[in-house]
Design an enzyme around this catalytic site. Structure first.
Site, PDB file in Angstrom:
ATOM      1  N   ASP A   8      25.161 -52.365  53.843  1.00  0.00           N
ATOM      2  CA  ASP A   8      23.709 -51.852  53.775  1.00  0.00           C
ATOM      3  C   ASP A   8      23.866 -51.239  52.279  1.00  0.00           C
ATOM      4  OD1 ASP A   8      22.921 -52.895  56.031  1.00  0.00           O
ATOM      5  OD2 ASP A   8      23.401 -51.185  56.976  1.00  0.00           O
ATOM      6  N   LYS A  31      28.858 -56.503  58.649  1.00  0.00           N
ATOM      7  CA  LYS A  31      27.575 -57.007  59.099  1.00  0.00           C
ATOM      8  C   LYS A  31      26.852 -57.024  57.889  1.00  0.00           C
ATOM      9  CE  LYS A  31      24.361 -53.727  60.415  1.00  0.00           C
ATOM     10  NZ  LYS A  31      23.313 -54.272  59.928  1.00  0.00           N
ATOM     11  N   ASP A  60      23.016 -60.088  60.886  1.00  0.00           N
ATOM     12  CA  ASP A  60      21.877 -59.297  61.763  1.00  0.00           C
ATOM     13  C   ASP A  60      20.518 -59.547  61.098  1.00  0.00           C
ATOM     14  OD1 ASP A  60      20.923 -57.475  63.726  1.00  0.00           O
ATOM     15  OD2 ASP A  60      21.653 -56.060  62.318  1.00  0.00           O
ATOM     16  N   LYS A  62      17.857 -60.383  63.511  1.00  0.00           N
ATOM     17  CA  LYS A  62      16.996 -60.274  64.611  1.00  0.00           C
ATOM     18  C   LYS A  62      15.940 -61.171  64.953  1.00  0.00           C
ATOM     19  CE  LYS A  62      18.228 -55.244  64.487  1.00  0.00           C
ATOM     20  NZ  LYS A  62      18.985 -55.008  63.300  1.00  0.00           N
ATOM     21  N   LEU A  63      16.255 -62.517  65.017  1.00  0.00           N
ATOM     22  CA  LEU A  63      15.089 -63.403  65.066  1.00  0.00           C
ATOM     23  C   LEU A  63      14.033 -62.985  66.141  1.00  0.00           C
ATOM     24  CD1 LEU A  63      17.303 -66.820  65.140  1.00  0.00           C
ATOM     25  CD2 LEU A  63      16.502 -65.551  63.368  1.00  0.00           C
ATOM     26  N   TYR A  64      12.803 -63.398  65.766  1.00  0.00           N
ATOM     27  CA  TYR A  64      11.894 -63.104  66.517  1.00  0.00           C
ATOM     28  C   TYR A  64      10.550 -64.075  66.249  1.00  0.00           C
ATOM     29  CZ  TYR A  64       8.649 -60.542  69.782  1.00  0.00           C
ATOM     30  OH  TYR A  64       7.996 -59.847  70.970  1.00  0.00           O
ATOM     31  N   ASP A  65      10.077 -65.097  66.904  1.00  0.00           N
ATOM     32  CA  ASP A  65       9.292 -65.945  66.619  1.00  0.00           C
ATOM     33  C   ASP A  65       8.867 -66.881  67.906  1.00  0.00           C
ATOM     34  OD1 ASP A  65       7.687 -67.832  65.051  1.00  0.00           O
ATOM     35  OD2 ASP A  65       8.821 -67.020  63.361  1.00  0.00           O
ATOM     36  N   PRO A  67       9.530 -69.952  70.257  1.00  0.00           N
ATOM     37  CA  PRO A  67      10.665 -70.359  70.773  1.00  0.00           C
ATOM     38  C   PRO A  67      11.351 -71.660  69.790  1.00  0.00           C
ATOM     39  CG  PRO A  67       9.398 -70.161  72.545  1.00  0.00           C
ATOM     40  CD  PRO A  67       8.562 -69.879  71.578  1.00  0.00           C
ATOM     41  N   ASN A  68      10.384 -72.489  69.497  1.00  0.00           N
ATOM     42  CA  ASN A  68      11.063 -73.716  68.580  1.00  0.00           C
ATOM     43  C   ASN A  68      11.336 -73.247  67.384  1.00  0.00           C
ATOM     44  OD1 ASN A  68      11.313 -76.677  68.352  1.00  0.00           O
ATOM     45  ND2 ASN A  68       9.883 -76.427  66.713  1.00  0.00           N
ATOM     46  N   THR A  69      10.736 -72.147  66.788  1.00  0.00           N
ATOM     47  CA  THR A  69      11.275 -71.850  65.340  1.00  0.00           C
ATOM     48  C   THR A  69      12.493 -70.881  65.700  1.00  0.00           C
ATOM     49  OG1 THR A  69       8.865 -71.498  64.724  1.00  0.00           O
ATOM     50  CG2 THR A  69      10.429 -70.238  63.386  1.00  0.00           C
ATOM     51  N   THR A 119      17.771 -48.549  67.603  1.00  0.00           N
ATOM     52  CA  THR A 119      18.305 -47.017  67.667  1.00  0.00           C
ATOM     53  C   THR A 119      17.480 -46.267  67.156  1.00  0.00           C
ATOM     54  OG1 THR A 119      19.989 -47.646  66.065  1.00  0.00           O
ATOM     55  CG2 THR A 119      20.602 -47.791  68.514  1.00  0.00           C
ATOM     56  N   ARG A 179      28.103 -42.553  64.550  1.00  0.00           N
ATOM     57  CA  ARG A 179      28.486 -41.377  63.530  1.00  0.00           C
ATOM     58  C   ARG A 179      29.838 -41.096  64.044  1.00  0.00           C
ATOM     59  NH1 ARG A 179      24.982 -43.788  61.619  1.00  0.00           N
ATOM     60  NH2 ARG A 179      23.076 -43.180  60.709  1.00  0.00           N
ATOM     61  N   GLN A 188      18.213 -42.277  62.184  1.00  0.00           N
ATOM     62  CA  GLN A 188      18.549 -42.812  63.671  1.00  0.00           C
ATOM     63  C   GLN A 188      18.421 -41.889  64.735  1.00  0.00           C
ATOM     64  OE1 GLN A 188      18.818 -45.808  63.994  1.00  0.00           O
ATOM     65  NE2 GLN A 188      20.494 -46.810  62.657  1.00  0.00           N
ATOM     66  N   ARG A 209      26.461 -46.261  56.735  1.00  0.00           N
ATOM     67  CA  ARG A 209      26.588 -44.648  56.122  1.00  0.00           C
ATOM     68  C   ARG A 209      27.867 -43.974  56.161  1.00  0.00           C
ATOM     69  NH1 ARG A 209      20.324 -43.607  57.080  1.00  0.00           N
ATOM     70  NH2 ARG A 209      20.605 -44.950  58.854  1.00  0.00           N
TER      71      ARG A 209
END
Length: 228
Positions: A8, A31, A60, A62-65, A67-69, A119, A179, A188, A209
């Site tokens: 990151d 990651k 990472d 975090k797919l959210y769309d 279903p087909n996409t 989180t 941590r 967080q 971090r």
């Protein structure tokens, strides 16, 4: 319990320099999150493999769309040769089923982990969005993910142990916001130490971090691996 080092940092060069210092750590999980992937793209994944082909890549996004996409996207991600991906459990049963079914057709598919509650959420913030209790809904998301044959869930250590007890030891939990030795929690809300992650029976821990802000990141990684 496996360590995932979060890439990151503000630039591709910094992320790669961190990995170069860890290149002898075979099978270390790495990651790649949304920021790094948007900025550096597929090229970053290839550079990670070039540093050590045995690194395990956790993409990472975090797919959210619909279903087909999500199914189309999961197929394309799997072709990149990564080892673990994420989707949101709140995308629903149909979407999770679609992703799992699509990946069955692909050789050596990545693990699929369903994000339950970020989180960064505390109880109040979660209720404002989902209109239900955080820990109750996390468990419901985990049960639905299990029924969809998702490999596991992303959750905090506060929920991991309950998920293991109620759903099964073989259902994976990945816990971000670790941590290791009590460092600052930053933005967080639901953080945990290494000892708490062990107690929670986490299968994967994500540390960002505390590693890359340490005076000696390689020594920090070695200290964490020793504790694991």
């Amino acid at each position: 319990m496996k360590l995932c080092v979060a890439l990151d940092l503000p630039s591709e060069q910094q992320n790669l320099a961190l990995l170069e210092s860890l290149k002898e750590k075979d099978y270390l999980w790495v990651k790649v999150g949304l920021r790094s992937f948007i900025r550096d793209g597929v090229k970053l994944l290839e550079q990670i493999k070039a540093i050590n082909p045995l690194f395990r890549i956790f993409l990472d996004l975090k797919l959210y769309d619909i279903p087909n996409t999500m199914g189309d996207s999961a197929e394309e991600i799997a072709k990149l040769g990564v080892h673990m991906i994420t989707l949101h459990a709140s995308s629903g049963r149909e979407a999770m089923n679609e992703v799992v079914q699509r990946l069955k057709e692909i050789p050596n598919p990545p693990l699929v982990m369903a994000v339950t509650a970020l989180t960064s959420f505390d109880e109040k913030g979660f209720f404002e969005v989902y209109h239900t209790g955080l820990q109750t809904q996390v468990l419901e998301f985990a049960k639905m993910a299990k029924e969809c044959n998702v490999n596991g869930v992303v959750c905090s250590c506060e929920e991991s142990k309950t998920i293991k007890e109620q759903i099964g030891e073989n259902f994976l939990t990945l816990t971000p916001a670790i941590r290791p030795f009590g460092e600052s929690s930053g933005d967080q809300k639901r953080v945990a130490t290494l000892e708490e992650a062990k107690e929670a029976k986490s299968d994967f821990i994500v540390v960002g971090r505390p590693i890359y802000k340490a005076q000696n990141p390689k020594a920090m990684v070695e200290q964490i691996l020793k504790e694991l």
